[in-house]
Design an enzyme around this catalytic site. Structure first.
Site, PDB file in Angstrom:
ATOM      1  N   THR A  20       0.663  -1.206   0.012  1.00 51.93           N
ATOM      2  CA  THR A  20      -0.004  -0.046   0.033  1.00 51.93           C
ATOM      3  C   THR A  20       0.733   1.370  -0.006  1.00 51.93           C
ATOM      4  O   THR A  20       0.489   2.352  -0.583  1.00 51.93           O
ATOM      5  CB  THR A  20      -0.946  -0.065   1.202  1.00 51.93           C
ATOM      6  N   TYR A  32      -7.956   0.785  -4.310  1.00 46.52           N
ATOM      7  CA  TYR A  32      -6.547   1.054  -4.879  1.00 46.52           C
ATOM      8  C   TYR A  32      -5.846  -0.358  -5.392  1.00 46.52           C
ATOM      9  O   TYR A  32      -6.410  -1.401  -5.039  1.00 46.52           O
ATOM     10  CB  TYR A  32      -5.913   1.793  -3.925  1.00 46.52           C
ATOM     11  N   SER A  65       1.128  -7.636  -0.129  1.00 40.83           N
ATOM     12  CA  SER A  65       1.990  -8.618   0.465  1.00 40.83           C
ATOM     13  C   SER A  65       0.904  -9.759   0.715  1.00 40.83           C
ATOM     14  O   SER A  65       1.568 -10.787   1.327  1.00 40.83           O
ATOM     15  CB  SER A  65       2.401  -8.015   1.732  1.00 40.83           C
ATOM     16  N   THR A  98       1.619  -4.205   4.300  1.00 40.56           N
ATOM     17  CA  THR A  98       1.702  -4.448   5.793  1.00 40.56           C
ATOM     18  C   THR A  98       1.045  -5.959   6.046  1.00 40.56           C
ATOM     19  O   THR A  98       1.011  -6.359   7.329  1.00 40.56           O
ATOM     20  CB  THR A  98       0.823  -3.465   6.631  1.00 40.56           C
ATOM     21  N   ASP A  99       0.269  -6.419   5.278  1.00 44.47           N
ATOM     22  CA  ASP A  99      -0.579  -7.731   5.558  1.00 44.47           C
ATOM     23  C   ASP A  99       0.379  -8.965   6.115  1.00 44.47           C
ATOM     24  O   ASP A  99       0.007  -9.423   7.156  1.00 44.47           O
ATOM     25  CB  ASP A  99      -1.458  -8.280   4.549  1.00 44.47           C
ATOM     26  N   LYS A 171       0.273  -7.446  13.253  1.00 43.63           N
ATOM     27  CA  LYS A 171      -0.709  -6.317  12.628  1.00 43.63           C
ATOM     28  C   LYS A 171      -2.019  -6.773  13.350  1.00 43.63           C
ATOM     29  O   LYS A 171      -2.437  -7.737  13.241  1.00 43.63           O
ATOM     30  CB  LYS A 171      -0.880  -6.595  10.946  1.00 43.63           C
ATOM     31  N   GLU A 292      -2.432 -28.443  30.008  1.00 43.60           N
ATOM     32  CA  GLU A 292      -3.934 -29.421  29.952  1.00 43.60           C
ATOM     33  C   GLU A 292      -3.486 -30.628  28.767  1.00 43.60           C
ATOM     34  O   GLU A 292      -4.335 -31.376  28.861  1.00 43.60           O
ATOM     35  CB  GLU A 292      -4.967 -28.408  29.424  1.00 43.60           C
TER      36      GLU A 292
HETATM   37  N1  GLU Z   1      -3.085  -5.959   1.089  1.00 42.94           N
HETATM   38  C1  GLU Z   1      -2.311  -4.801   1.187  1.00 42.94           C
HETATM   39  C2  GLU Z   1      -0.574  -5.253   1.511  1.00 42.94           C
HETATM   40  O1  GLU Z   1      -0.272  -5.840   2.369  1.00 42.94           O
HETATM   41  C3  GLU Z   1      -2.501  -3.882   2.004  1.00 42.94           C
HETATM   42  C4  GLU Z   1      -1.817  -3.558   3.158  1.00 42.94           C
HETATM   43  C5  GLU Z   1      -0.917  -2.478   3.051  1.00 42.94           C
HETATM   44  O2  GLU Z   1       0.022  -2.431   2.702  1.00 42.94           O
HETATM   45  O3  GLU Z   1      -0.998  -1.838   4.073  1.00 42.94           O
HETATM   46  O4  GLU Z   1       0.296  -5.030   0.591  1.00 42.94           O
END
Ligand code: GLU
Length: 335
Positions: A20, A32, A65, A98-99, A171, A292
């Site tokens: 992103t 996007y 990602s 970020t994923d 995340k 457990e």
């Molecule tokens: N799905 C995207 C990725 O991981 C969106 C998450 C991001 O980059 O913030 O590239």
């Protein structure tokens, strides 16, 4: 420990993978496309970077990602190692969605053999969004990678003015800027408009002290994750084993627990030579041995502090060294 870079600017190599931070909206819509802008365009949008470092840029991939996989990890590890082997390069910044950033970061934390800083950075808002967070995140990431005090701390992730250890970060929110949290052992530090405030170094083995070697012939075994729930049966565990998994991570309930039927399937998997790791779907705490569930008797491994997706990364690399559950367990206590 506020400070600024030396007058002789260090060299930082930026490896871009998309995400992103390089995302572009189309036609005024909220949607996007991740990875649309090149790394040259992202760097050109932040001229202040020239005050921090001499940058070298390399486009390794241009993907969201969610499409990150072992092939790109290998390429990224190889390009990171090549950059760090260059005596002129002080550190590496990797732009990334970020994923799955936490998984890539932890993977590199285990396979990159260098004390030089490696910093992953992304953004929650695409580059064309109002108040996009990418430019400041990139600026801060370069500041961290250029700083001598960021050496020997393992792979780091910079987002939202915070510095996280790749091992600790997760995340935790689908869309908000403060999505990255390190709830267990805490932050690596803060970075405010390029000014670093570093906290304690990591306690666990990483990078230069790691035993894992990722050579061109290293085969990363298939490791699957199965999510536990009330009423879970054994079918998903059996399916993972039948499809050829060498390892299985269960995102267990609570302290890595499983219903009796699913646990019996795990015990059967171990008898067939599959390494089975109990992690937790709770998002925090330590999965302990023999509480457990009788891990000693069943030959199970606990993920200890690692979340399921990071436990999968460590198990994949661990299985390149050994299939012995006790030796694998020691790795989960060490890394
Ligand atoms: N799905 C995207 C990725 O991981 C969106 C998450 C991001 O980059 O913030 O590239």
């Amino acid at each position: 420990m506020p400070s600024s870079p030396s007058p002789a600017l260090p060299c930082v190599r930026v490896l871009a993978t998309g995400g992103t931070i390089a995302g572009a909206q189309t036609g005024g819509s909220r949607g996007y496309q991740a990875g649309a802008f090149s790394i040259d365009a992202l760097v050109a949008a932040v001229p202040q970077l020239a005050t921090l470092a001499q940058l070298e840029v390399e486009q390794v991939a241009a993907i969201g990602s969610q499409d990150m996989d072992e092939a790109v990890w290998r390429r990224l590890a190889e390009r990171t190692a090549a950059a760090l082997a260059d005596p002129a390069v002080h550190g590496v910044v990797i732009t990334h969605g970020t994923d799955t950033m936490e998984e890539t970061g932890y993977f590199l934390n285990l396979v990159v053999r260098s004390e030089k800083p490696v910093v992953l950075v992304g953004a929650m808002r695409p580059a064309t969004e109002i108040s996009a967070d990418g430019p400041m995140n990139l600026y801060n990431a370069v500041a961290v990678a250029a700083h001598p005090a960021a050496r020997a701390r393992g792979v780091l992730i910079v987002a939202n003015d915070e510095i996280h250890f790749a091992r600790e970060v997760a995340k935790t929110n689908t869309t908000q800027l403060g999505t990255f949290k390190s709830t267990q052992r805490g932050l690596a530090g803060l970075v405010n408009a390029g000014r670093l405030h570093l906290y304690a170094p990591p306690a666990r083995r990483h990078t230069a002290e790691s035993e894992f070697i990722l050579g061109p012939d290293t085969v990363l075994p298939r490791v699957s994750i199965v999510y536990a729930y009330a009423g879970m049966g054994r079918e998903l565990i059996d399916a993972a084993v039948q499809s050829g998994a060498h390892g299985l991570v269960v995102a267990g309930v609570g302290d890595g627990n499983l219903p009796a039927t699913a646990l019996a399937a795990c015990a059967d998997a171990v008898r067939r030579g599959v390494a089975v790791v109990r992690s937790s779907r709770t998002g925090g705490g330590v999965v302990e041995r023999d509480i457990e569930i009788d891990d000693d008797r069943l030959g199970l491994i606990v993920a200890e502090e690692l979340n399921p997706q990071k436990a999968r990364v460590l198990l994949m690399l661990g299985l390149t060294r050994t299939a012995d559950p006790r030796a694998l367990q020691e790795m989960f206590f060490s890394y």
